[in-house]
Write a protein that holds these residues in place. Structure first.
Motif, mmCIF file in Angstrom:
data_model
loop_
_atom_site.group_PDB
_atom_site.id
_atom_site.type_symbol
_atom_site.label_atom_id
_atom_site.label_comp_id
_atom_site.label_asym_id
_atom_site.label_seq_id
_atom_site.Cartn_x
_atom_site.Cartn_y
_atom_site.Cartn_z
ATOM 1 N N ARG A 158 0.838 -1.205 0.000
ATOM 2 C CA ARG A 158 0.000 0.000 0.000
ATOM 3 C C ARG A 158 0.872 1.254 0.000
ATOM 4 O O ARG A 158 0.563 2.240 -0.675
ATOM 5 C CB ARG A 158 -0.919 -0.010 1.217
ATOM 6 C CG ARG A 158 -2.065 -1.007 1.112
ATOM 7 C CD ARG A 158 -2.540 -1.462 2.473
ATOM 8 N NE ARG A 158 -3.083 -0.375 3.271
ATOM 9 C CZ ARG A 158 -4.358 0.047 3.227
ATOM 10 N NH1 ARG A 158 -5.196 -0.559 2.426
ATOM 11 N NH2 ARG A 158 -4.776 1.025 3.988
ATOM 12 N N ARG A 159 1.959 1.220 0.762
ATOM 13 C CA ARG A 159 2.857 2.382 0.805
ATOM 14 C C ARG A 159 3.508 2.621 -0.549
ATOM 15 O O ARG A 159 3.736 3.757 -0.963
ATOM 16 C CB ARG A 159 3.928 2.179 1.880
ATOM 17 C CG ARG A 159 3.440 2.448 3.298
ATOM 18 C CD ARG A 159 4.606 2.546 4.263
ATOM 19 N NE ARG A 159 5.288 1.279 4.445
ATOM 20 C CZ ARG A 159 4.950 0.375 5.364
ATOM 21 N NH1 ARG A 159 3.934 0.608 6.176
ATOM 22 N NH2 ARG A 159 5.628 -0.748 5.472
ATOM 23 N N LYS A 160 3.821 1.528 -1.237
ATOM 24 C CA LYS A 160 4.470 1.648 -2.544
ATOM 25 C C LYS A 160 3.457 1.742 -3.678
ATOM 26 O O LYS A 160 3.839 1.797 -4.850
ATOM 27 C CB LYS A 160 5.383 0.440 -2.773
ATOM 28 C CG LYS A 160 6.548 0.373 -1.802
ATOM 29 C CD LYS A 160 7.425 -0.842 -2.081
ATOM 30 C CE LYS A 160 8.613 -0.907 -1.129
ATOM 31 N NZ LYS A 160 9.482 -2.088 -1.414
ATOM 32 N N GLU A 161 2.151 1.713 -3.313
ATOM 33 C CA GLU A 161 1.066 1.777 -4.302
ATOM 34 C C GLU A 161 1.251 0.704 -5.368
ATOM 35 O O GLU A 161 1.191 0.958 -6.570
ATOM 36 C CB GLU A 161 0.997 3.158 -4.948
ATOM 37 C CG GLU A 161 0.669 4.259 -3.950
ATOM 38 C CD GLU A 161 0.528 5.608 -4.618
ATOM 39 O OE1 GLU A 161 0.867 5.715 -5.814
ATOM 40 O OE2 GLU A 161 0.084 6.549 -3.939
ATOM 41 N N MET A 162 1.470 -0.519 -4.892
ATOM 42 C CA MET A 162 1.711 -1.646 -5.799
ATOM 43 C C MET A 162 0.436 -2.412 -6.127
ATOM 44 O O MET A 162 0.459 -3.396 -6.849
ATOM 45 C CB MET A 162 2.719 -2.613 -5.176
ATOM 46 C CG MET A 162 4.106 -2.024 -5.001
ATOM 47 S SD MET A 162 5.195 -3.087 -3.996
ATOM 48 C CE MET A 162 5.162 -4.602 -4.952
ATOM 49 N N GLY A 163 -0.702 -1.983 -5.596
ATOM 50 C CA GLY A 163 -1.946 -2.702 -5.821
ATOM 51 C C GLY A 163 -2.455 -2.551 -7.240
ATOM 52 O O GLY A 163 -1.963 -1.735 -8.022
ATOM 53 N N ASP A 164 -3.471 -3.350 -7.570
ATOM 54 C CA ASP A 164 -4.064 -3.299 -8.909
ATOM 55 C C ASP A 164 -5.321 -2.449 -8.940
ATOM 56 O O ASP A 164 -6.052 -2.439 -9.933
ATOM 57 C CB ASP A 164 -4.382 -4.716 -9.407
ATOM 58 C CG ASP A 164 -5.276 -5.479 -8.425
ATOM 59 O OD1 ASP A 164 -5.771 -4.860 -7.456
ATOM 60 O OD2 ASP A 164 -5.465 -6.689 -8.638
#
Length: 385
Positions: A158-164
């Motif tokens: 979530r911190r790295k905004e790695m979600g889809d």
């Protein structure tokens, strides 16, 4: 403290939490976000993908003339759906996190259901007569460690905004945990306990209901043929039945209702008085528990004609049945497979989607019948593509 209370972090979960602000908040959260229509719609591709994987597995086994444990594969199917919806992970043959969580939760559910002499006899409450104390601590510590690892992975992503862009249940719970202005502050224990509820209540129940349904249909081939004819007429033979098709399959809906009447996933429902009350002249003190026998209610001859007979027709409108308008989640107290009132199952909508679609697809794609020595014989009917 009972086995179940200990495993649920002292009723930090939703299922066993006492009625109050936390429970009301979690109930509202379940109905609007965690298990609400929008979240279920977002995860529709997950359920479709898992169902196709399941059907392809059966096809592969059938083509190779291999035996298959249908019940075990159904449990794997529902586990994969819950794992991906809750944690964005799926069960695999490797010992991955999702598989570890599944196995640990299964062990926790087994321990929670065992009778503990120490909690039944007051002067034994400080004695671990059956050795449950050590086992309970061990399994909860393992679950806690595993969930903490998964939660930290989610937080890092979530911190790295790695979600889809599509949030799983854990993401939604972490949003509330991190929101300082939330109506109720959620702890990490609350999150872990709720995920445990999802695995414990959302996997075996749907799988067992589907397995009971298949068993009844195999023993009532005319009912299965009628269901297959309806599916072929409405859906056709060129595509696999989907969740959105169920509303157009009234006989399929009647079959599932009849399965739930005869084989409710929760045969006993527990309720507890929150305050002293008087019922029919009897004084009922607070904290009194009552057990409602849903299994017996579904077979009560005062409410059901030929109650032991498997007859989906009793729920059909065209048959003129007085039961045609019965809904599994309404206030019809002679038909409450998901309970009723405030404590009714919040996952009923998801469970019905899974059971309806899975059973319909198995009817549509395979021929099932009893053969010699009562072995289930089945063969593939159409190509999945």
């Amino acid at each position: 403290m009972s086995n179940a209370d200990y495993l649920s972090y002292g009723t930090a979960d939703f299922a066993l939490a006492p009625y109050g602000p936390h429970w009301k908040f979690m109930k509202k959260l379940c109905m609007t976000e965690l298990l609400g229509g929008q979240t279920l719609e977002h995860h529709l591709p997950v359920r479709c993908d898992e169902l196709k994987r399941f059907l392809h597995l059966l096809y592969k086994k059938a083509k190779a003339n291999e035996a298959v444990d249908v019940g075990a594969e159904l449990i794997t199917l529902t586990n994969n759906m819950i794992s991906r919806m809750a944690l964005r992970k799926r069960f695999s043959e490797n010992e991955d996190d999702a598989d570890k969580v599944r196995k640990i939760v299964k062990e926790m559910c087994g321990l929670a259901g065992k009778g503990n002499v120490s909690e039944m006899i007051w002067f034994c409450k400080n004695l671990d007569l059956q050795g449950f104390g050590k086992r309970l601590k061990d399994v909860r510590d393992r679950y806690d460690t595993m969930m903490e690892k998964i939660m930290k992975e989610h937080e890092e992503a979530r911190r790295k905004e790695m979600g889809d862009g599509i949030k799983d249940v854990l993401d939604i719970l972490l949003d509330i945990y991190e929101d300082e202005n939330s109506e109720i502050r959620m702890t990490r224990e609350n999150i872990k306990a709720f995920i445990m509820n999802m695995f414990g209540a959302g996997t075996n129940t749907s799988a067992v209901t589907t397995e009971w349904g298949l068993s009844e249909l195999i023993n009532h081939p005319k009912v299965m043929d009628k269901a297959r004819q309806e599916i072929d007429m409405v859906i056709g033979k060129n595509k696999i039945v989907e969740e959105s098709d169920i509303v157009k399959l009234p006989y399929m809906q009647a079959i599932v209702k009849e399965i739930l009447r005869l084989h409710p996933t929760g045969p006993l429902i527990t309720r507890e008085c929150t305050e002293d009350c008087n019922i029919a002249g009897y004084d009922i003190p607070a904290k009194t528990r009552v057990y409602v026998n849903v299994w017996a209610i579904g077979r009560d001859s005062n409410h059901w004609e030929n109650p032991l007979e498997f007859s989906p027709e009793r729920f059909l409108i065209e048959e003129g049945s007085g039961n045609s308008q019965l809904d599994v989640r309404e206030q019809h107290f002679h038909f409450i497979p998901f309970g009723s009132g405030r404590r009714s199952c919040p996952g009923a909508t998801l469970a019905l989607k899974v059971v309806h679609t899975t059973l319909a697809a198995m009817i549509q794609c395979f021929e099932w019948k009893l053969g010699m020595e009562e072995m289930i014989l089945w063969k593939w009917k159409r190509d999945l593509g």
